[in-house]
Design a protein around this motif. Structure first.
Motif, PDB file in Angstrom:
ATOM      1  N   ARG A 250      -2.799  17.101  13.890  1.00 52.99           N
ATOM      2  CA  ARG A 250      -2.625  16.472  15.196  1.00 52.99           C
ATOM      3  C   ARG A 250      -3.240  17.337  16.286  1.00 52.99           C
TER       4      ARG A 250
ATOM      5  N   TYR B   9      -0.563   0.180   9.095  1.00 48.37           N
ATOM      6  CA  TYR B   9      -0.253   0.534  10.481  1.00 48.37           C
ATOM      7  C   TYR B   9       1.229   0.864  10.637  1.00 48.37           C
ATOM      8  N   TYR B  10       2.090   0.002  10.108  1.00 47.24           N
ATOM      9  CA  TYR B  10       3.525   0.232  10.243  1.00 47.24           C
ATOM     10  C   TYR B  10       3.994   1.427   9.423  1.00 47.24           C
ATOM     11  N   GLU B  11       3.374   1.659   8.266  1.00 45.32           N
ATOM     12  CA  GLU B  11       3.709   2.837   7.474  1.00 45.32           C
ATOM     13  C   GLU B  11       3.345   4.107   8.243  1.00 45.32           C
ATOM     14  N   ALA B  12       2.184   4.098   8.886  1.00 49.02           N
ATOM     15  CA  ALA B  12       1.751   5.252   9.677  1.00 49.02           C
ATOM     16  C   ALA B  12       2.697   5.477  10.854  1.00 49.02           C
ATOM     17  N   GLU B  13       3.120   4.401  11.479  1.00 52.53           N
ATOM     18  CA  GLU B  13       4.046   4.493  12.605  1.00 52.53           C
ATOM     19  C   GLU B  13       5.375   5.120  12.165  1.00 52.53           C
ATOM     20  N   GLU B  14       5.884   4.699  11.007  1.00 50.18           N
ATOM     21  CA  GLU B  14       7.129   5.257  10.476  1.00 50.18           C
ATOM     22  C   GLU B  14       6.963   6.736  10.137  1.00 50.18           C
ATOM     23  N   GLU B  15       5.812   7.073   9.577  1.00 55.03           N
ATOM     24  CA  GLU B  15       5.519   8.466   9.227  1.00 55.03           C
ATOM     25  C   GLU B  15       5.525   9.338  10.479  1.00 55.03           C
ATOM     26  N   ILE B  16       4.915   8.865  11.550  1.00 55.52           N
ATOM     27  CA  ILE B  16       4.872   9.611  12.803  1.00 55.52           C
ATOM     28  C   ILE B  16       6.281   9.796  13.357  1.00 55.52           C
ATOM     29  N   LYS B  17       7.094   8.762  13.295  1.00 60.68           N
ATOM     30  CA  LYS B  17       8.486   8.867  13.765  1.00 60.68           C
ATOM     31  C   LYS B  17       9.236   9.938  12.976  1.00 60.68           C
TER      32      LYS B  17
ATOM     33  N   TRP C  18       0.819  18.112   9.143  1.00 54.30           N
ATOM     34  CA  TRP C  18       0.615  17.003  10.085  1.00 54.30           C
ATOM     35  C   TRP C  18       0.394  17.537  11.486  1.00 54.30           C
TER      36      TRP C  18
ATOM     37  N   GLU D  19       8.078  13.362  14.153  1.00 55.75           N
ATOM     38  CA  GLU D  19       8.588  13.645  15.494  1.00 55.75           C
ATOM     39  C   GLU D  19      10.084  13.959  15.464  1.00 55.75           C
TER      40      GLU D  19
END
Length: 100
Positions: A39, A77-85, A35, A88
């Motif tokens: 990025r 969108y929300y799955e991607a947001e959770e994945e990014i969290k 990832w 991080e």
């Protein structure tokens, strides 16, 4: 006492130890580094700015091509947001341990 290991075995042991220290599985640690590499590639790319009119035209042009409902898009969108969290969080732990 030093133990002789082959390179691939040594790398595997290193990944396992780092993953254990961070509190994730070795697979998740490898996925994190993939990832991160993606990025970095995206950061190097120069995005082209779109006007609102161009964006609207693009969205309208894709209507018949992609079969995805608004609900599915929101879910993705929300799955991607959770994945990014998640990535991080791993990054913060690695930095805290001085491994990043």
């Amino acid at each position: 006492m030093a133990v002789s290991v082959k390179n691939s075995e040594g790398i595997k042991l290193l990944i396992e130890e780092v993953a254990k220290a961070v509190g994730v599985s070795p697979k998740e640690l490898i996925e994190y580094y993939e990832w991160k590499a993606n990025r970095e590639k995206l950061k190097k790319m120069k995005p082209t700015r779109m006007t609102k009119k161009e964006a609207k035209n693009f969205i309208l042009s894709q209507k018949g091509k992609r079969k995805i409902s608004e609900e599915e898009a929101i879910k993705l969108y929300y799955e991607a947001e959770e994945e990014i969290k998640k990535w991080e969080k791993i990054e913060r732990k690695l930095k805290k341990l001085g491994l990043e």
